[in-house]
Motif scaffolding. Structure first.
Motif, PDB file in Angstrom:
ATOM      1  N   GLU A 201      60.593 -18.419  15.543  1.00  0.00           N
ATOM      2  CA  GLU A 201      60.914 -19.420  16.335  1.00  0.00           C
ATOM      3  C   GLU A 201      60.242 -18.149  17.337  1.00  0.00           C
ATOM      4  N   ARG A 204      56.901 -17.464  16.944  1.00  0.00           N
ATOM      5  CA  ARG A 204      55.385 -18.832  17.414  1.00  0.00           C
ATOM      6  C   ARG A 204      55.234 -18.074  18.452  1.00  0.00           C
ATOM      7  N   GLU A 222      54.596 -25.732  15.815  1.00  0.00           N
ATOM      8  CA  GLU A 222      55.766 -25.397  15.311  1.00  0.00           C
ATOM      9  C   GLU A 222      55.631 -25.798  13.780  1.00  0.00           C
ATOM     10  N   TRP A 225      53.234 -23.380  12.149  1.00  0.00           N
ATOM     11  CA  TRP A 225      53.405 -21.896  12.123  1.00  0.00           C
ATOM     12  C   TRP A 225      55.056 -21.611  11.465  1.00  0.00           C
ATOM     13  N   ARG A 226      56.066 -22.979  10.970  1.00  0.00           N
ATOM     14  CA  ARG A 226      57.036 -22.528   9.470  1.00  0.00           C
ATOM     15  C   ARG A 226      56.067 -22.764   8.541  1.00  0.00           C
TER      16      ARG A 226
END
Length: 340
Positions: A201, A204, A222, A225-226
């Motif tokens: 995180e 990001r 999120e 990206w994860r």
């Protein structure tokens, strides 16, 4: 400017392409992922021989936040049920300064020149307009696709009004040929270390800040990206971050490794997917520091080379940094786009 809903026209009902060259069309399902990947690999072998699309990349596409497989994808299947063409309409889920739809697709090389690609693209453009017209936002909007320079896909795109707007250079450094590279010293109080799962995180946040002034970049959500950093090809252990005296990540170089792609390039390599420096930390020469650290980690892991793509018009002068670190320019890829 009027909202997208007010200014864009879109088909009220979008029919699947009519059968052509022995293919019929339907929506893709998750069970088609392997077949679509095999087709993407066959297409790349002709269109972009040094590249081999990874299963992880296609899995990320199929899992894009907001993607509706039943409405945003099509596959063309032959009489035996084999996937010979596909199209994917990706409505980029983050819309801070612009709305973007990105198209992916391919036709098997043995079936090209029969009107299949034209039908897939026409359907994809219609579905793109449907996605955009759903947005009651006063933002610029684009529909785009990417393809190797000089490819048939770009010629097809041009006939549908998508014109080249950006060029991306494939660059590679072979570690055995990398010598005499001078790297700036790490500033006092800053630390270079491997990326870890706890950094996902914070990375990001750093990526979204670092790329705010890059062409058409929108913040990563999120979930996407994860998904990128936890994919089977992600190698956080080979990625590197720079942490400032307060403990904040201010620079990063993130790496993917896909052994299935080694043969196409003739050697093992890591793909540097993201290199960035948050804007408040620019001017400290952190980009060459963090990228050099990632290159050294890849070499120590036994990889023979590193590859990345750089925007030919990158506003931070990234291309010059990469070349000073030993990267050599190769093929060019093009983004073709239309603005609505």
């Amino acid at each position: 400017m009027a909202t997208l809903r007010e200014r864009i026209t879109a088909p009220a009902h979008l029919e699947l392409p009519v059968p052509v060259a022995g293919l019929t069309f339907r929506a893709a399902t998750r069970s088609d992922l392997d077949a679509v990947h095999a087709l993407a690999v066959a297409a790349a072998a002709v269109d972009d021989p040094h590249a081999r699309p990874s299963t992880a990349s296609l899995e990320r596409t199929f899992s894009t936040e907001g993607l509706d497989l039943a409405r945003d994808t099509i596959v063309g299947v032959d009489a035996d049920g084999h996937v010979q063409a596909y199209g994917i309409v990706i409505d980029v889920p983050s819309r801070v300064t612009a709305a973007r739809v990105v198209l992916e697709g391919a036709v098997h090389p043995e079936l090209r020149g029969r009107g299949i690609g034209r039908r897939v693209l026409a359907w994809s453009l219609g579905r793109s307009r449907q996605r955009l017209v759903e947005l009651d936002l006063d933002l610029p909007a684009t529909i785009s696709l990417g393809a190797p320079d000089g490819s048939g896909a770009l010629r097809l795109a041009a006939r549908s009004g998508l014109v080249p707007v950006r060029h991306w250079i494939d660059e590679q450094v072979v570690f055995d040929e990398r010598a005499g590279v001078a790297v700036p010293a790490v500033p006092d109080g800053y630390v270079v270390r491997a990326a870890t799962p706890d950094d996902v995180e914070p990375l990001r946040a750093a990526k979204n800040d670092a790329f705010r002034d890059h062409w058409r970049s929108q913040p990563m959500v999120e979930s996407d990206w994860r998904g990128f950093l936890t994919a089977a090809t992600a190698r956080l252990d080979l990625g590197r971050v720079v942490v400032d005296p307060s403990g904040r990540i201010v620079a990063f170089a993130l790496v993917e490794v896909d052994p299935d792609g080694f043969a196409a390039r003739g050697r093992s390599f890591g793909y540097v997917h993201w290199v960035g420096v948050v804007r408040a930390a620019r001017g400290k020469q952190l980009a060459p520091i963090v990228l050099d650290a990632a290159l050294r980690a890849m070499g120590a892991d036994g990889l023979a080379a590193a590859v990345l793509h750089v925007d030919a018009e990158n506003p931070t002068g990234a291309g010059r940094i990469y070349e000073r670190l030993g990267f050599v320019r190769g093929a060019v890829h093009v983004t073709a786009s239309t603005t609505l």
